[in-house]
Motif scaffolding. Structure first.
Motif, PDB file in Angstrom:
ATOM      1  N   THR A 162       0.868  -1.181   0.000  1.00  0.00           N
ATOM      2  CA  THR A 162       0.000   0.000   0.000  1.00  0.00           C
ATOM      3  C   THR A 162       0.900   1.225   0.000  1.00  0.00           C
ATOM      4  O   THR A 162       1.647   1.451   0.957  1.00  0.00           O
ATOM      5  CB  THR A 162      -0.874   0.020   1.273  1.00  0.00           C
ATOM      6  OG1 THR A 162      -1.491  -1.262   1.415  1.00  0.00           O
ATOM      7  CG2 THR A 162      -1.927   1.107   1.200  1.00  0.00           C
ATOM      8  N   VAL A 163       0.823   1.995  -1.071  1.00  0.00           N
ATOM      9  CA  VAL A 163       1.726   3.148  -1.162  1.00  0.00           C
ATOM     10  C   VAL A 163       1.099   4.349  -0.453  1.00  0.00           C
ATOM     11  O   VAL A 163       0.035   4.843  -0.827  1.00  0.00           O
ATOM     12  CB  VAL A 163       2.058   3.482  -2.631  1.00  0.00           C
ATOM     13  CG1 VAL A 163       3.021   4.663  -2.696  1.00  0.00           C
ATOM     14  CG2 VAL A 163       2.666   2.268  -3.325  1.00  0.00           C
ATOM     15  N   PHE A 164       1.787   4.805   0.566  1.00  0.00           N
ATOM     16  CA  PHE A 164       1.375   5.969   1.355  1.00  0.00           C
ATOM     17  C   PHE A 164       2.025   7.232   0.766  1.00  0.00           C
ATOM     18  O   PHE A 164       2.887   7.143  -0.099  1.00  0.00           O
ATOM     19  CB  PHE A 164       1.812   5.778   2.817  1.00  0.00           C
ATOM     20  CG  PHE A 164       0.852   4.935   3.607  1.00  0.00           C
ATOM     21  CD1 PHE A 164       0.830   3.556   3.462  1.00  0.00           C
ATOM     22  CD2 PHE A 164      -0.044   5.516   4.493  1.00  0.00           C
ATOM     23  CE1 PHE A 164      -0.068   2.773   4.180  1.00  0.00           C
ATOM     24  CE2 PHE A 164      -0.947   4.752   5.213  1.00  0.00           C
ATOM     25  CZ  PHE A 164      -0.951   3.376   5.053  1.00  0.00           C
ATOM     26  N   PRO A 165       1.647   8.401   1.286  1.00  0.00           N
ATOM     27  CA  PRO A 165       2.324   9.627   0.822  1.00  0.00           C
ATOM     28  C   PRO A 165       3.820   9.564   1.127  1.00  0.00           C
ATOM     29  O   PRO A 165       4.231   8.893   2.083  1.00  0.00           O
ATOM     30  CB  PRO A 165       1.668  10.735   1.657  1.00  0.00           C
ATOM     31  CG  PRO A 165       0.351  10.178   2.098  1.00  0.00           C
ATOM     32  CD  PRO A 165       0.552   8.703   2.239  1.00  0.00           C
ATOM     33  N   ILE A 166       4.610  10.289   0.356  1.00  0.00           N
ATOM     34  CA  ILE A 166       6.047  10.352   0.654  1.00  0.00           C
ATOM     35  C   ILE A 166       6.224  10.966   2.053  1.00  0.00           C
ATOM     36  O   ILE A 166       5.363  11.721   2.518  1.00  0.00           O
ATOM     37  CB  ILE A 166       6.817  11.176  -0.407  1.00  0.00           C
ATOM     38  CG1 ILE A 166       6.241  12.591  -0.543  1.00  0.00           C
ATOM     39  CG2 ILE A 166       6.842  10.451  -1.734  1.00  0.00           C
ATOM     40  CD1 ILE A 166       7.125  13.542  -1.325  1.00  0.00           C
ATOM     41  N   PRO A 167       7.340  10.644   2.714  1.00  0.00           N
ATOM     42  CA  PRO A 167       7.517  11.145   4.081  1.00  0.00           C
ATOM     43  C   PRO A 167       7.389  12.655   4.223  1.00  0.00           C
ATOM     44  O   PRO A 167       6.828  13.144   5.207  1.00  0.00           O
ATOM     45  CB  PRO A 167       8.930  10.667   4.442  1.00  0.00           C
ATOM     46  CG  PRO A 167       9.103   9.423   3.624  1.00  0.00           C
ATOM     47  CD  PRO A 167       8.398   9.689   2.329  1.00  0.00           C
ATOM     48  N   LEU A 168       7.883  13.423   3.256  1.00  0.00           N
ATOM     49  CA  LEU A 168       7.776  14.882   3.374  1.00  0.00           C
ATOM     50  C   LEU A 168       6.306  15.311   3.390  1.00  0.00           C
ATOM     51  O   LEU A 168       5.912  16.234   4.101  1.00  0.00           O
ATOM     52  CB  LEU A 168       8.526  15.564   2.224  1.00  0.00           C
ATOM     53  CG  LEU A 168       8.586  17.087   2.277  1.00  0.00           C
ATOM     54  CD1 LEU A 168       9.322  17.573   3.518  1.00  0.00           C
ATOM     55  CD2 LEU A 168       9.262  17.662   1.024  1.00  0.00           C
ATOM     56  N   ALA A 169       5.498  14.619   2.594  1.00  0.00           N
ATOM     57  CA  ALA A 169       4.062  14.913   2.580  1.00  0.00           C
ATOM     58  C   ALA A 169       3.447  14.579   3.930  1.00  0.00           C
ATOM     59  O   ALA A 169       2.707  15.384   4.511  1.00  0.00           O
ATOM     60  CB  ALA A 169       3.385  14.108   1.473  1.00  0.00           C
ATOM     61  N   GLU A 170       3.767  13.415   4.434  1.00  0.00           N
ATOM     62  CA  GLU A 170       3.188  13.026   5.729  1.00  0.00           C
ATOM     63  C   GLU A 170       3.593  14.005   6.831  1.00  0.00           C
ATOM     64  O   GLU A 170       2.821  14.277   7.744  1.00  0.00           O
ATOM     65  CB  GLU A 170       3.630  11.612   6.104  1.00  0.00           C
ATOM     66  CG  GLU A 170       2.928  10.550   5.266  1.00  0.00           C
ATOM     67  CD  GLU A 170       3.213   9.145   5.753  1.00  0.00           C
ATOM     68  OE1 GLU A 170       4.001   8.972   6.704  1.00  0.00           O
ATOM     69  OE2 GLU A 170       2.642   8.208   5.172  1.00  0.00           O
ATOM     70  N   ALA A 171       4.822  14.522   6.703  1.00  0.00           N
ATOM     71  CA  ALA A 171       5.278  15.490   7.706  1.00  0.00           C
ATOM     72  C   ALA A 171       4.359  16.710   7.699  1.00  0.00           C
ATOM     73  O   ALA A 171       4.144  17.350   8.726  1.00  0.00           O
ATOM     74  CB  ALA A 171       6.721  15.901   7.432  1.00  0.00           C
ATOM     75  N   ALA A 172       3.790  17.021   6.519  1.00  0.00           N
ATOM     76  CA  ALA A 172       2.894  18.176   6.411  1.00  0.00           C
ATOM     77  C   ALA A 172       1.591  17.963   7.174  1.00  0.00           C
ATOM     78  O   ALA A 172       0.841  18.908   7.392  1.00  0.00           O
ATOM     79  CB  ALA A 172       2.603  18.475   4.939  1.00  0.00           C
TER      80      ALA A 172
END
Ligand code: NOJ
Length: 742
Positions: free
Chosen positions: A116-126
């Motif tokens: 399951t592809v989640f948002p990239i880490p930088l996105a999740e940090a947002a």
């Protein structure tokens, strides 16, 4: 009989155990020591050796080895890039044919999801949402652990203040405090309650250290940095990961003040294993031991192996320097065997903690693989995390949210129907059949509008279908433009000197803008981009990063208001490449700009304001929030006291929504010049329309401390400024207090 007991008895040398019950009573350290006593020097060095399977993630070393042969002889401790129950079982079986039957560790870069592809880490940090981030890492771990993996090379906890550096996508952005919180959440998510569960994998804090400051944003480059900057800004997220129990560290490709991190005793021995008392192990980065030769720091691979083991690099990823030279170096007394023993102990301890000696195949179970990889819950959580990661940068005249029916919406741009780009870089397997594009997401979220589509141009500007796009826009009530980077434009070895929108996308935007139609621009990228025209002319701008498989649905939920955006930028968006590196946590300088019209002899650019286009912490909502009624528990506190700061947050708009309230502090006079403001706490608060809540922050002396010129962690007496707001450049409440000596 369990595997470990079997080999003890088989070897006859030390048949220590009478049975499983007795063995269980022995601590892991005792079991490690017993095993170590049985090992030959070659077998010890073997544990420090890691090879890559067929999915290579770095330059392939010319010295070809017969990997299976080495594994069967006990000369390999770990494999990276081997996954799947079938393959891991097969290769583990080869390891179990070796004399001591020590199981292999299987590892991989599971950066933002496995299946399951989640948002990239930088996105999740947002999202600034620690529970969302933890759960994303937990699901990635569950899926990875179901395909035979024991170990992910994540989280990347490098502070990233240079958006030219492609790897900003893999981290938590520019901030030390936010980065430390996220490092903790990710480690806990990956590793679960404790290692050994089949829903957990070992995490790896990387890249130790200061890799995010690679000169000029160019990957693999040198870093020259003061101890002041290293300790205040770059090390804390690593310390947070260590405190959260991260099982492993990875060192980095860069030099730090002239010495490659891989051969750097100050970093690995003095700080990590010394001062911090870290008990896990350090893996090198891909080939980074061997690369010390190209750096001009080691004469050859043998010299590199010597320098790396002395400096505290425990496992050699793909340099073949340890397996090639360490045995002889010990025999020649050039390397103390105690260093090898220490590294082996650290690695074996993790294999015991994972339970691999009890059952080397415990992570390779076909039924679990099928069940976990098809868990429908994972998709729903991925969608939830994706919508939390979206940042609304601009929303003029409340163009968003869009009406749910009766409108004609033109969806234009190279990313409108793209699927692969939504997945982003650094995924173990791409499967676009599982991805919802933005176009599909809009249609399935709301079937009652009429949708038109035109690509306009491709990402790199080779296709010119502007006319069709303009004609399509003219037929619509509103235009949604999907623009940005392709999935392979950010990530490792993807540094860019120019971080504006690639190709002819800005030109396309300007052509559509000239039609006079209201435009919502959705930007998808792995880094902060520069998009001056769009920022100035589009009515609404939504920053959607690379949101993963559920990205299309998540964006549609935001555009139609099913989810009220709550993301905040974890990194500054510059106006121009010339401002980089740029962070909100900058310094006053001796000549601060107080009035932007008066910059003569001031610390300024003559051709550009100092301020960013979008500041750290910025992000809008469909509702509005009012901050008021600030109270502080005292105007003076002593070092052992805690100051309470409270205020009322009210939702003054029409929609329910979440606000990330941010606490910044400043120590205006100190023994080293301190930043103008530093994030020290935050809360993400949900409020219904019209609702008010009282929010409280606690300030203890730790939040006031920094490293002084002697590198001591101190809180110095004096005044402190408190700033509370909705973004680093949108401070709503100010106060101050004094820290007294006694
Ligand atoms: C190099 C990267 O720098 C590192 O982050 C990654 O884990 C390894 N390659 C393995 O793929």
């Amino acid at each position: 009989m369990r595997n470990i007991d079997r080999f003890f008895c088989l070897t006859l040398t030390v048949c220590l155990t009478a049975g499983a019950a007795k063995a269980q009573k022995r601590t892991i350290d005792q079991r490690v020591d017993s095993l170590l006593r049985l090992m030959t020097l070659e077998e010890k060095v073997g544990q420090l050796n890691q090879y890559s399977g067929k999915d290579v993630t770095g330059p392939v070393n010319a010295n070809n080895t017969n990997q299976l042969n080495d594994i069967s002889k006990g000369l390999v401790g770990s494999m990276l890039n081997v996954r799947g129950v079938k393959d891991t079982r097969q290769i583990q079986a080869v390891a179990l044919r070796s004399r001591l039957k020590i199981p292999l560790l299987f590892s991989m870069d599971v950066i933002h999801g496995y299946r399951t592809v989640f948002p990239i880490p930088l996105a999740e940090a947002a999202s600034w949402d620690m529970e969302a981030i933890r759960s994303s890492a937990h699901i990635a771990a569950k899926e990875a652990a179901a395909v035979g993996l024991h170990w992910t090379f994540a989280p990347m906890v490098d502070v990233g203040r240079d958006p030219r550096w492609g790897r900003v996508m893999e981290g938590a952005g520019e901030d030390t405090y936010l980065g430390s919180m996220i490092a903790t959440a990710r480690v806990k998510g990956f590793q679960g309650e404790k290692l050994g569960g089949t829903d957990a994998v070992m995490a790896c804090a990387k890249h130790f250290a200061a890799y995010g400051a690679a000169m000029a944003g160019r990957d693999y480059n040198a870093v020259d940095m003061s101890d002041n900057m290293l300790w205040q800004t770059y090390l804390p997220p690593f310390k947070a990961a260590a405190d959260a129990g991260v099982a492993t560290f990875m060192n980095s490709f860069n030099t730090l003040n002239g010495i490659p991190a891989t051969g750097n005793s100050y970093l690995q021995r003095d700080i990590l294993k010394g001062k911090w008392g870290y008990k896990g192990f350090v893996v090198s980065d891909w080939g980074s031991i061997g690369e010390m030769v190209a750096w001009g720091y080691a004469a050859n691979n043998e010299d590199a192996a010597t320098k790396a083991i002395i400096a505290g690099s425990d496992m050699d990823m793909e340099s073949k320097a340890y397996i090639g030279h360490l045995t002889q170096l010990v025999k020649d007394k050039k390397v103390d065997v105690k260093l090898v023993d220490d590294a082996v102990r650290r690695i074996l301890r993790k294999k015991f903690e994972l339970g691999l000696f009890e059952d080397p195949y415990r992570f390779s179970n076909e039924a679990r693989e099928r069940e976990v990889l098809n868990d429908p819950q994972h998709k729903l959580i991925a969608r939830d995390v994706a919508q939390r990661s979206i940042v609304l940068l601009k929303n003029q005249n409340e163009l968003l949210p869009l009406a749910k029916s009766g409108k004609t919406i033109a969806v234009i741009g190279p990313l409108a129907k793209s699927k692969r780009d939504l997945e982003g870089n650094w995924i173990p397997l791409s499967d676009t059949t599982r991805v919802t594009s933005l176009y599909e997401g809009l249609q399935s979220t709301d079937g009652k509008n009429r949708y038109l589509y035109a690509k306009g141009t491709d990402i790199m500007g080779r296709e010119d279908a502007f006319e069709e796009a303009i004609a399509t826009a003219k037929k619509a009530d509103v235009v949604v433009m999907a623009l940005g980077e392709s999935w392979d434009m950010s990530g490792e070895a993807k540094s860019r000197a120019d971080i504006s929108l690639p190709g002819r996308q800005t030109e396309l935007f300007n052509a559509i803008s000239a039609t006079g139609k209201p435009i919502v621009v959705v930007l998808m990228a792995g880094r902060p981009l520069i998009f001056e025209d769009i920022a100035n002319k589009a009515q609404s701008v939504v920053y959607a990063w690379w949101l993963g498989a559920e990205g299309g649905n998540a964006i549609a939920n935001v555009l139609f208001g099913d989810y009220n955006p709550s993301g905040k930028l974890p990194v500054t968006f510059p106006r121009s490449v010339g401002q980089i590196p740029l962070s909100y946590a900058g310094y006053s300088t001796g000549r601060p700009v107080k009035n932007p019209r008066d910059i003569k002899y001031k610390s300024a650019y003559i051709d550009l304001p100092n301020t960013p286009k979008y500041a750290f912490g910025h992000g809008l909502s469909y509702t509005t929030f009012k901050y008021g009624n600030l109270k502080i528990s005292d105007t003076k506190i002593k070092k052992n006291q805690v100051l309470q700061v409270s205020f009322d947050l009210s939702n003054t708009g029409k929609y329910s929504g979440e606000e990330v309230v941010q606490l910044y502090l400043q120590d205006p006079i100190a023994s080293v010049a301190r930043p103008l403001k530093e994030l020290k706490d935050f809360q993400k608060v949900m409020l219904k329309a019209g609702e008010t809540k009282t929010i409280t922050f606690k300030i203890d002396s730790d939040k006031l401390s920094f490293y002084d010129p002697q590198m001591k962690w101190v809180a110095e007496p004096g005044n402190f400024n408190i700033m509370i707001g909705s973004a680093s450049d949108d401070i709503r409440l100010n106060s101050s207090f004094e820290l007294t000596d006694k």
